[in-house]
Design a protein around this motif. Structure first.
Motif, PDB file in Angstrom:
ATOM      1  N   SER A 124    -176.249  24.522  42.856  1.00  0.00           N
ATOM      2  CA  SER A 124    -176.222  23.370  41.960  1.00  0.00           C
ATOM      3  C   SER A 124    -174.903  22.652  42.161  1.00  0.00           C
ATOM      4  O   SER A 124    -173.843  23.300  42.256  1.00  0.00           O
ATOM      5  N   LEU A 125    -174.941  21.340  42.224  1.00  0.00           N
ATOM      6  CA  LEU A 125    -173.712  20.562  42.385  1.00  0.00           C
ATOM      7  C   LEU A 125    -173.936  19.136  41.915  1.00  0.00           C
ATOM      8  O   LEU A 125    -175.066  18.666  41.820  1.00  0.00           O
ATOM      9  N   GLU A 126    -172.822  18.477  41.612  1.00  0.00           N
ATOM     10  CA  GLU A 126    -172.826  17.069  41.232  1.00  0.00           C
ATOM     11  C   GLU A 126    -171.744  16.352  42.012  1.00  0.00           C
ATOM     12  O   GLU A 126    -170.649  16.891  42.223  1.00  0.00           O
ATOM     13  N   LEU A 127    -172.038  15.145  42.429  1.00  0.00           N
ATOM     14  CA  LEU A 127    -171.080  14.328  43.152  1.00  0.00           C
ATOM     15  C   LEU A 127    -171.413  12.875  42.844  1.00  0.00           C
ATOM     16  O   LEU A 127    -172.574  12.535  42.634  1.00  0.00           O
ATOM     17  N   ALA A 179    -166.576  26.523  46.113  1.00  0.00           N
ATOM     18  CA  ALA A 179    -166.457  27.774  46.857  1.00  0.00           C
ATOM     19  C   ALA A 179    -167.794  28.480  46.895  1.00  0.00           C
ATOM     20  O   ALA A 179    -168.574  28.416  45.937  1.00  0.00           O
ATOM     21  N   VAL A 180    -168.064  29.142  48.011  1.00  0.00           N
ATOM     22  CA  VAL A 180    -169.189  30.072  48.042  1.00  0.00           C
ATOM     23  C   VAL A 180    -168.657  31.411  47.570  1.00  0.00           C
ATOM     24  O   VAL A 180    -167.647  31.912  48.066  1.00  0.00           O
ATOM     25  N   GLU A 181    -169.327  31.965  46.584  1.00  0.00           N
ATOM     26  CA  GLU A 181    -168.813  33.157  45.908  1.00  0.00           C
ATOM     27  C   GLU A 181    -168.814  34.368  46.849  1.00  0.00           C
ATOM     28  O   GLU A 181    -169.709  34.511  47.690  1.00  0.00           O
ATOM     29  N   TYR A 204    -173.669  34.123  48.057  1.00  0.00           N
ATOM     30  CA  TYR A 204    -174.311  32.852  48.421  1.00  0.00           C
ATOM     31  C   TYR A 204    -174.399  31.867  47.264  1.00  0.00           C
ATOM     32  O   TYR A 204    -175.025  30.823  47.386  1.00  0.00           O
ATOM     33  N   ARG A 205    -173.743  32.157  46.136  1.00  0.00           N
ATOM     34  CA  ARG A 205    -173.694  31.206  45.028  1.00  0.00           C
ATOM     35  C   ARG A 205    -172.606  30.176  45.288  1.00  0.00           C
ATOM     36  O   ARG A 205    -171.546  30.499  45.814  1.00  0.00           O
ATOM     37  N   LEU A 206    -172.879  28.928  44.909  1.00  0.00           N
ATOM     38  CA  LEU A 206    -171.896  27.862  45.059  1.00  0.00           C
ATOM     39  C   LEU A 206    -171.211  27.644  43.718  1.00  0.00           C
ATOM     40  O   LEU A 206    -171.866  27.371  42.709  1.00  0.00           O
ATOM     41  N   LEU A 207    -169.877  27.767  43.711  1.00  0.00           N
ATOM     42  CA  LEU A 207    -169.080  27.594  42.503  1.00  0.00           C
ATOM     43  C   LEU A 207    -168.293  26.293  42.641  1.00  0.00           C
ATOM     44  O   LEU A 207    -167.401  26.184  43.483  1.00  0.00           O
ATOM     45  N   VAL A 208    -168.612  25.317  41.819  1.00  0.00           N
ATOM     46  CA  VAL A 208    -167.940  24.016  41.890  1.00  0.00           C
ATOM     47  C   VAL A 208    -166.727  24.029  40.979  1.00  0.00           C
ATOM     48  O   VAL A 208    -166.789  24.485  39.838  1.00  0.00           O
ATOM     49  N   GLY A 209    -165.603  23.527  41.514  1.00  0.00           N
ATOM     50  CA  GLY A 209    -164.386  23.412  40.714  1.00  0.00           C
ATOM     51  C   GLY A 209    -163.285  24.352  41.129  1.00  0.00           C
ATOM     52  O   GLY A 209    -162.143  24.212  40.680  1.00  0.00           O
ATOM     53  N   VAL A 210    -163.580  25.321  42.000  1.00  0.00           N
ATOM     54  CA  VAL A 210    -162.552  26.261  42.465  1.00  0.00           C
ATOM     55  C   VAL A 210    -162.659  26.386  43.982  1.00  0.00           C
ATOM     56  O   VAL A 210    -163.749  26.288  44.539  1.00  0.00           O
TER      57      VAL A 210
END
Length: 806
Positions: A323-326, A468-470, A480-486
């Protein structure tokens, strides 16, 4: 030569998945022609078709064209002058004609549910007469029917007669010769009827020889007696071939006249099959219809790469969504993390979602909001070319140069492993410069990297966000989780250690890291731990909120049930008291011998009882209002804003009003004389108009043209439906006789107070038990003068009209 973005993002493999969901060759070709485009209105119209197809499948129905033969070949031959289709091709054409007819019939009855699909089918031509002509002329096995035309029937009848005649003639010759067994049969040679004759006896049978046996001992002779009939058969065969050719040419000509509508029908079926293939893909991969943002907003919730998902399914594994926003101010995202952690999959997922959305294909996500991109630019993977004498780094630089030449603020730029292939410092510097250029152009850009400098750049530059990919630091494997903001941690040394490199090598590698690198890794690790703690707190808060909400709903349901039971008990006791009073009055009046006095007393007693009942109802309502005022806060209702002064003439149904003695507002339904009917939660009751103190939302009650209303908080009201459809009518369908009598008792009292002359009781037909029970109840009621069935055009025996005493 570098590959296109569609190749890099595996758009062709996505189309291959869709091809597997089609049911006919035209549909497969239509899927192959799906390409990204920028016409927003055309895309939205296409997605409306896909949405209807998804709903069609969701309803448990199916729509396919498995019986349709590919029309491409025979449609291509129609324009050729003087040509005609073979019988097999005409049968293929008939399959298209029948498919069109069936499609129109199928969707005609579903026009209300699927208007766009039905309209697409309704626009197709009517080919029933052409299909009937082909089916009449050509049998399912491809042969021409004997009765295709009168001429063909005549020719074939003559052929049968000629064959019988020549066969009979030859059999007569055989019998006359007394041939022994094995030599007494009639056969065909060169399409002519002959008989076998021993070579030694050849001269004994005058005629034409048409060959010999393999041993040469037998020859096949056409006797002179059969010559004329064989000639006749040959002529008839030629006549038959000519008539068949004429039939095929005529049928082909009919199709040639309708070539345009036929091509349109084939194209429409191809489109519908493509639409349903996309709907099946959406069903099988839990896809959504994308939304197209007006600006540059890009948002994906739980997005997946469908090609990867299909491969993992075959292995019994599940895919991890991202999940991501841009968009807006933030136009660049830098994704970092370890190798094999999912960075490349993340940017491929975004790119494929954009290509799919602009090709009319549902997106594999829980939600997808994307701009309309003028182009998707990608630089992914190893582009080393030996033949062009290019290193990996050079190939990437050439790709990036081409991207810089074409990228605009409406482009999507995807770059994998930015700045690799050269010295780390130089690669990082180039990567920063390139990202800065894309940021300046406001192109939505997603790049992956291992460079700490890019992570720092993303952390300190406005308009750029880190992701970051966790990585599971305990088990040393990616999640393989996507962490937005770090930013992400590369974890290369940790992975090398897990893969078994000697401990001495690992220690020397750690020792050679610069202090800045170690500090950066420690800071990133701290950020990840902090983020995990915050996510855990948020999760606990959500769970607690859900628990409290469930508890509140449970208490509310319990409270409502309790009040309903109490109200039912009060109603029951009240009705019992009224019935007892009525019985006492009836017994008392029965003792009066004077009929006029008795009737006068009955009428007076009825009015008094009605008044007593109304007053008792008001007392019950007042008690319930007071109880509601004390208990309604348990329902979680917030305290509303102060109400405004009210006049009865401005009250309208649905307004939320304040009632004397009640803390919470109720919903106004209608005025009934000097009373008002209101809804208080699940309860419906009457209160005096004088007890209505104000209206919460003046706009709901202000008459037209009365000027602007003062600013007030808007309240949305959901009024409960009334039991009666009008003031002089009650509907008791579905009630027992006891329930209907109880409701009718109150309704009669209210109607008498309102001085109504007559009422309508709607009870339906049913078995007649409810009508008969109510008739018995009404005839004995002191307020009822007469009852009779309604007129036929207003309900007949399903409605009882009640005339009230004046």
């Amino acid at each position: 030569m570098s590959r296109s973005a569609q190749e890099l993002l595996e758009f062709g493999k996505l189309r291959a998945i869709l091809r597997g969901a089609t049911t006919c060759a035209p549909g497969r070709r239509a899927v192959d022609q799906l390409e990204p485009r920028q016409d927003r209105m055309a895309l939205e119209r296409e997605f409306e078709l896909v949405r209807e197809a998804m709903n069609y499948l969701r309803a448990g129905a199916e729509l396919g064209f498995g019986a349709l033969a590919d029309p491409e070949v025979w449609l291509g031959r129609l324009p050729v002058p003087g040509s005609w289709l073979s019988s097999a091709e005409l049968l293929d054409a008939a399959s298209l004609l029948d498919t069109v007819t069936n499609l129109k019939q199928t969707l005609r009855g579903e026009a209300a549910k699927y208007p766009r699909l039905a309209a697409l089918a309704a626009g197709l031509g009517d080919f029933r007469s052409q299909s009937a002509a082909i089916r009449h002329a050509i049998l399912p096995n491809g042969e021409i029917n004997d009765n295709a035309t009168h001429e063909l029937a005549r020719i074939r009848g003559a052929q049968v007669q000629a064959r019988e005649t020549v066969r009979h003639t030859l059999e007569k010759i055989l019998r006359a010769r007394g041939e022994e067994a094995g030599q007494d049969y009639v056969t065909l040679r060169n399409d002519r009827f002959v008989i076998p004759v021993r070579a030694a006896d050849r001269r004994a049978v005058p005629g034409v020889v048409h060959g010999a046996s393999a041993t040469g001992q037998t020859v096949f002779v056409e006797p002179l007696e059969a010559l004329e009939w064989n000639n006749r058969l040959v002529q008839l065969a030629e006549d038959e071939a000519a008539e068949i050719a004429r039939i095929l040419a005529e049928l082909t000509g009919r199709l040639r006249i309708d070539r345009g509508p036929l091509e349109a029908a084939a194209a429409a079926i191809a489109e519908i099959d493509s639409v349903f293939a996309r709907a099946r893909f959406a069903r099988d991969f839990n896809c959504v219809i994308p939304e197209f943002s007006a600006g540059n907003s890009l948002r994906l919730d739980a997005a997946r790469h469908p090609v990867l998902e299909e491969n993992l399914r075959k292995q019994g594994r599940t895919i991890v969504s991202i999940s991501l926003e841009l968009g807006g101010r933030e136009t660049v995202m830098v994704i970092s993390g370890p190798n094999t952690g999912g960075k490349t999959v993340s940017i491929k997922t975004v790119g494929l979602a954009a290509l799919a959305a602009q090709s009319g294909i549902p997106v594999a996500a829980a939600r997808a909001e994307l701009p309309i991109f003028d182009r998707v630019l990608a630089d992914i993977g190893d582009e080393q070319s030996i033949t062009a004498d290019l290193s990996t780094f050079s190939a990437h630089m050439l790709n990036l140069r081409g991207m810089l030449e074409t990228a605009t603020e409406h482009s999507l730029v995807l770059v994998d492993e930015m700045g690799t292939g050269t010295a780390p410092e130089e690669g990082a510097a180039l990567a920063v410069a390139l990202l800065e250029e894309f940021r300046t152009r406001r192109a939505l850009t997603i790049a992956t990297t291992h460079h700490d400098r890019l992570k720092s750049y993303a952390s300190t530059t406005p308009g750029i966000v880190n992701a970051a990919v966790e990585f599971d630091t305990v088990n040393l494997r990616p999640t393989y989780r996507l962490l937005v903001g770090v930013p992400g941690v590369s974890s290369g040394i940790d992975i090398a250690q897990r893969l078994g490199l000697p401990a001495g090598v690992i220690e020397r590698a750690r020792a050679s890291l610069s202090p800045e690198t170690r500090e950066a890794q420690a800071l990133i690790a701290y950020l990840h731990r902090s983020r995990d703690e915050v996510e855990d707190i948020k999760r606990q808060a959500r769970e607690e909120l859900e628990r409290l909400e469930a508890e509140r709903r449970s208490l509310q349901t319990e409270w409502v049930d309790r009040q309903r039971k109490r109200l039912a008990e009060l109603e029951k006791k009240f009705n019992e008291t009224i019935k007892q009073l009525q019985a006492d009055v009836a017994r008392f009046t029965a003792e009066i011998s004077d009929k006029r006095e008795r009737e006068k007393l009955e009428k007076s007693a009825g009015r008094r009882l009605t008044k007593i009942g109304a007053e008792a109802h008001e007392d019950v309502n007042a008690a319930m209002l007071e109880h509601l005022a004390e208990s309604q806060a348990d329902l979680g209702v917030i305290v509303p804003l102060p109400v405004l002064p009210v006049e009865p003439e401005v009250l309208v149904a649905g307004a939320r009003v304040r009632i004397r003695g009640m803390k919470q507002p109720v919903i106004f339904r209608r005025i009934d004389g000097r009373d008002a009917e209101v809804l208080a939660g699940p309860l419906r009751m009457k209160v005096p108009l004088a007890d209505i103190l104000g209206i919460e939302d003046e706009t709901a009650a202000r008459p037209a043209g009365s000027g602007p209303a003062p600013a007030a908080r808007r309240v949305t009201v959901h009024a409960q439906p009334s039991e009666e459809s009008a003031i002089d009518e009650i509907n008791v369908i579905g009630c027992t006789v006891e329930e209907a009598s109880r409701r009718l008792e109150k309704f009669l009292n209210d109607a008498t107070l309102a001085n109504l002359p007559r009422l309508r009781v709607v009870h339906g037909y049913g078995t007649g038990a409810l009508r008969r029970g109510l008739a018995t109840f009404l005839k004995a009621h002191p307020l009822v003068e007469n009852i009779h069935a309604e007129t036929a055009d207003h309900g007949g025996e399903a409605v009882t009209v009640v005339e009230l005493r004046s």
